[in-house]
Design a protein around this motif. Structure first.
Motif, PDB file in Angstrom:
ATOM      1  N   GLY A 322       1.294  13.855  10.528  1.00 38.29           N
ATOM      2  CA  GLY A 322       2.644  13.369  10.846  1.00 38.29           C
ATOM      3  C   GLY A 322       3.529  13.214   9.613  1.00 38.29           C
ATOM      4  O   GLY A 322       4.543  12.527   9.668  1.00 38.29           O
ATOM      5  N   GLY A 323       3.105  13.805   8.472  1.00 39.98           N
ATOM      6  CA  GLY A 323       3.980  13.783   7.292  1.00 39.98           C
ATOM      7  C   GLY A 323       3.693  12.636   6.331  1.00 39.98           C
ATOM      8  O   GLY A 323       4.324  12.545   5.279  1.00 39.98           O
ATOM      9  N   GLY A 324       2.779  11.737   6.677  1.00 37.44           N
ATOM     10  CA  GLY A 324       2.469  10.620   5.762  1.00 37.44           C
ATOM     11  C   GLY A 324       3.437   9.468   5.925  1.00 37.44           C
ATOM     12  O   GLY A 324       4.376   9.527   6.716  1.00 37.44           O
ATOM     13  N   ILE A 325       3.181   8.448   5.145  1.00 37.20           N
ATOM     14  CA  ILE A 325       3.990   7.223   5.265  1.00 37.20           C
ATOM     15  C   ILE A 325       5.062   7.215   4.183  1.00 37.20           C
ATOM     16  O   ILE A 325       4.778   7.541   3.018  1.00 37.20           O
ATOM     17  N   ASP A 326       6.242   6.847   4.580  1.00 34.93           N
ATOM     18  CA  ASP A 326       7.370   6.754   3.652  1.00 34.93           C
ATOM     19  C   ASP A 326       6.980   5.901   2.441  1.00 34.93           C
ATOM     20  O   ASP A 326       6.443   4.805   2.600  1.00 34.93           O
ATOM     21  N   ARG A 327       7.264   6.392   1.237  1.00 34.15           N
ATOM     22  CA  ARG A 327       6.932   5.655   0.007  1.00 34.15           C
ATOM     23  C   ARG A 327       7.507   4.237  -0.007  1.00 34.15           C
ATOM     24  O   ARG A 327       6.924   3.315  -0.555  1.00 34.15           O
ATOM     25  N   ALA A 328       8.678   4.101   0.589  1.00 29.59           N
ATOM     26  CA  ALA A 328       9.338   2.787   0.564  1.00 29.59           C
ATOM     27  C   ALA A 328       8.570   1.779   1.427  1.00 29.59           C
ATOM     28  O   ALA A 328       8.610   0.579   1.180  1.00 29.59           O
ATOM     29  N   ILE A 329       7.874   2.289   2.413  1.00 29.88           N
ATOM     30  CA  ILE A 329       7.168   1.389   3.336  1.00 29.88           C
ATOM     31  C   ILE A 329       5.759   1.082   2.852  1.00 29.88           C
ATOM     32  O   ILE A 329       5.235  -0.014   3.064  1.00 29.88           O
ATOM     33  N   LEU A 330       5.165   2.062   2.163  1.00 25.77           N
ATOM     34  CA  LEU A 330       3.739   1.981   1.814  1.00 25.77           C
ATOM     35  C   LEU A 330       3.287   0.647   1.205  1.00 25.77           C
ATOM     36  O   LEU A 330       2.287   0.079   1.648  1.00 25.77           O
ATOM     37  N   PRO A 331       4.022   0.116   0.197  1.00 23.60           N
ATOM     38  CA  PRO A 331       3.519  -1.136  -0.406  1.00 23.60           C
ATOM     39  C   PRO A 331       3.488  -2.315   0.557  1.00 23.60           C
ATOM     40  O   PRO A 331       2.839  -3.319   0.291  1.00 23.60           O
ATOM     41  N   TYR A 332       4.214  -2.200   1.651  1.00 26.30           N
ATOM     42  CA  TYR A 332       4.329  -3.363   2.558  1.00 26.30           C
ATOM     43  C   TYR A 332       3.609  -3.153   3.881  1.00 26.30           C
ATOM     44  O   TYR A 332       3.824  -3.886   4.841  1.00 26.30           O
ATOM     45  N   LEU A 333       2.768  -2.149   3.887  1.00 28.93           N
ATOM     46  CA  LEU A 333       2.128  -1.767   5.141  1.00 28.93           C
ATOM     47  C   LEU A 333       1.403  -2.917   5.830  1.00 28.93           C
ATOM     48  O   LEU A 333       1.396  -3.034   7.042  1.00 28.93           O
ATOM     49  N   TRP A 334       0.803  -3.782   4.999  1.00 31.06           N
ATOM     50  CA  TRP A 334      -0.036  -4.843   5.573  1.00 31.06           C
ATOM     51  C   TRP A 334       0.682  -6.184   5.602  1.00 31.06           C
ATOM     52  O   TRP A 334       0.068  -7.210   5.872  1.00 31.06           O
ATOM     53  N   SER A 335       1.952  -6.159   5.322  1.00 33.43           N
ATOM     54  CA  SER A 335       2.653  -7.439   5.216  1.00 33.43           C
ATOM     55  C   SER A 335       3.357  -7.830   6.514  1.00 33.43           C
ATOM     56  O   SER A 335       3.964  -6.997   7.181  1.00 33.43           O
ATOM     57  N   PHE A 336       3.250  -9.105   6.837  1.00 32.66           N
ATOM     58  CA  PHE A 336       3.998  -9.640   7.984  1.00 32.66           C
ATOM     59  C   PHE A 336       5.415 -10.006   7.556  1.00 32.66           C
ATOM     60  O   PHE A 336       6.284 -10.210   8.371  1.00 32.66           O
ATOM     61  N   ALA A 337       5.597 -10.143   6.243  1.00 31.27           N
ATOM     62  CA  ALA A 337       6.841 -10.745   5.772  1.00 31.27           C
ATOM     63  C   ALA A 337       7.722  -9.805   4.978  1.00 31.27           C
ATOM     64  O   ALA A 337       8.934  -9.949   4.971  1.00 31.27           O
ATOM     65  N   LYS A 338       7.093  -8.856   4.293  1.00 30.94           N
ATOM     66  CA  LYS A 338       7.846  -8.064   3.319  1.00 30.94           C
ATOM     67  C   LYS A 338       8.255  -6.720   3.870  1.00 30.94           C
ATOM     68  O   LYS A 338       7.736  -6.260   4.878  1.00 30.94           O
TER      69      LYS A 338
END
Ligand code: COI
Length: 454
Positions: A322-338
């Motif tokens: 599916g093209g991978g995960i947007d770089r901007a989203i990646l660091p926050y993948l596991w965050s409920f808040a960020k």
């Protein structure tokens, strides 16, 4: 979802905060100014303190299985008394965590709603007298059913609350807070639902004309909520069908990628079906969305799911193109808040309260069997048990995205000592690795760090 008529001064739970160390508005003002606020020492005389002093007694799937397999009246009553002491202990620990939030965060309407629910449940549970007879147990089960029902709004409330308290709590603290609360909530629902399910089993065996003293034959595939022979392949197939249905509702007439399963197709393991269905359902839904949103082909590349059975664990790899995960989203993948959830804040907060008030949203947000009509002696069939979380997934509003699915899935995976990792191959796709402890002999994992005990 708005807690109408909620008044901090009159609230019994929040009144607890006004001990000699926290008098009146001065403390409220000081605490709301200071996000670094550290709770003062608690007086050992409070009832809550007494319960916070108690240590939790962790469980494993294997323990629950052995216990429930040889079910007798004495054991059922023993199980009731375990739950009777364990649930208020676990809630007390979480109430204490909540009390260490800055006052401004604790009085956020969503967080305050959860606090009130927990405080009320704590009071109700701790007052249940020792269970000695089957009649006592039936009464206790009624209390459990009522609390389980009342707590359906906990996840959407926490999800919304955590987005609103970020001015006073760092996102790292928010995530730790959420993880601790949600893990603990899963644990309490497991304890409550397992006891309700065993009570149902006991009642039906008792009322069956040829009932034996041991209510459950050892070869039965269900022990309460635990399905001893969860088939990885069957779960993936069922979740794939449900996710496909969800996608066609959300996207209309588009080509939906099929799910190709390979590897050790005969793998089975003991698990609570709704837990694994939640995780696999989320992974497949994410992968399908990724592929569909690329809209590159009328015959999209299939999502490949590999099942790998090892000595101690089962690994399920979900791979999409599916093209991978947007770089901007990646660091926050596991965050409920960020991250993106934060950006979605306004949109969500307008959208969610309406949805959260509907049973659909609550069912989706709560995968641990919320819509069971638990009552002693009228349990769901085995088929219904294994389908509970799928009802949740399929009844979820198809275009709803709270950004909680992946972090929630990780919490579910880690709860029974498993793991969930996601690797994004930029421009190509995503590989998600779910590892499950196969033997069921690992204790539930409750703490997120040494100082935040169970
Ligand atoms: C919850 O669902 O939040 C719980 O605390 C479960 C408990 C009422 C049995």
């Amino acid at each position: 979802m708005r807690v109408t008529g909620w008044a901090p001064v009159a609230s019994p739970g929040l009144l607890m905060l006004r001990g000699p160390h926290r008098k009146g508005n001065a403390v409220a003002a000081a605490t709301s100014r200071s996000p670094q606020y550290v709770a003062p020492p608690w007086r050992p005389s409070s009832i809550l303190d007494e319960w916070v002093q108690r240590e939790v007694r962790p469980i494993s799937l294997r323990q629950l299985t052995f216990f429930g397999r040889t079910l007798t009246q004495d054991r059922l009553i023993q199980g009731a008394n375990y739950a009777r002491l364990e649930l208020p202990t676990r809630i007390a620990h979480r109430l204490r965590n909540m009390q260490t939030l800055p006052y401004s965060a604790l009085k956020n309407r969503h967080i305050a709603h959860v606090y009130e629910l927990y405080y009320t449940a704590f009071e109700r549970f701790r007052k249940v007298p020792e269970v000695r007879t089957l009649e006592d147990n039936d009464k206790y089960c009624e209390v459990l059913v009522q609390c389980l029902q009342e707590h359906l709004s906990v996840i959407p409330s926490l999800g919304m609350g955590v987005l609103e308290i970020q001015d006073s709590v760092s996102s790292e603290e928010c995530d730790r807070f959420m993880t601790t609360l949600l893990r603990s909530r899963i644990s309490r629902r497991v304890i409550a639902e397992q006891h309700l399910a065993l009570t149902e089993t006991f009642h039906s065996a008792w009322h069956f004309p040829n009932a034996k003293k041991s209510a459950m034959a050892p070869e039965d595939d269900f022990v309460g909520e635990i399905f001893l022979k969860c088939s990885a392949k069957e779960i993936i197939e069922t979740c794939a069908a449900t996710a496909t249905e969800l996608m066609s509702k959300a996207y209309g007439p588009v080509a939906i990628p099929r799910v190709a399963i390979k590897g050790h197709l005969d793998t089975t393991f003991p698990y609570i079906p709704s837990h694994i269905e939640y995780i696999i359902g989320e992974l497949l839904r994410n992968s399908m969305q990724g592929v569909i949103e690329q809209r590159q082909s009328s015959s999209p590349k299939p999502i490949e799911v590999l099942i790998c059975e090892a000595a101690q664990s089962v690994i399920i790899r979900v791979s999409d193109q599916g093209g991978g995960i947007d770089r901007a989203i990646l660091p926050y993948l596991w965050s409920f808040a960020k991250g993106p959830r934060r950006n979605m804040r306004l949109q969500n907060l307008e959208q969610v309260p309406k949805l959260a008030g509907t049973m659909q949203e609550l069912r989706w947000a709560d995968s641990t069997g919320p819509d069971r009509s638990h009552s002693p002696g009228s349990g769901p069939s085995s088929g219904e048990k294994s389908g509970s979380s799928l009802t949740a997934l399929s009844s979820r509003p198809p275009d709803l995205r709270l950004g909680m699915g992946l972090p929630m899935s990780k919490i579910y995976a880690e709860y029974w000592a498993g793991s969930l990792e996601v690797h994004s191959l930029e421009g190509y796709g995503v590989d998600a690795f779910l590892q499950i402890s196969k033997l069921g002999n690992r204790n539930e994992v409750l703490s997120t760090r040494a100082t935040m005990d169970a």
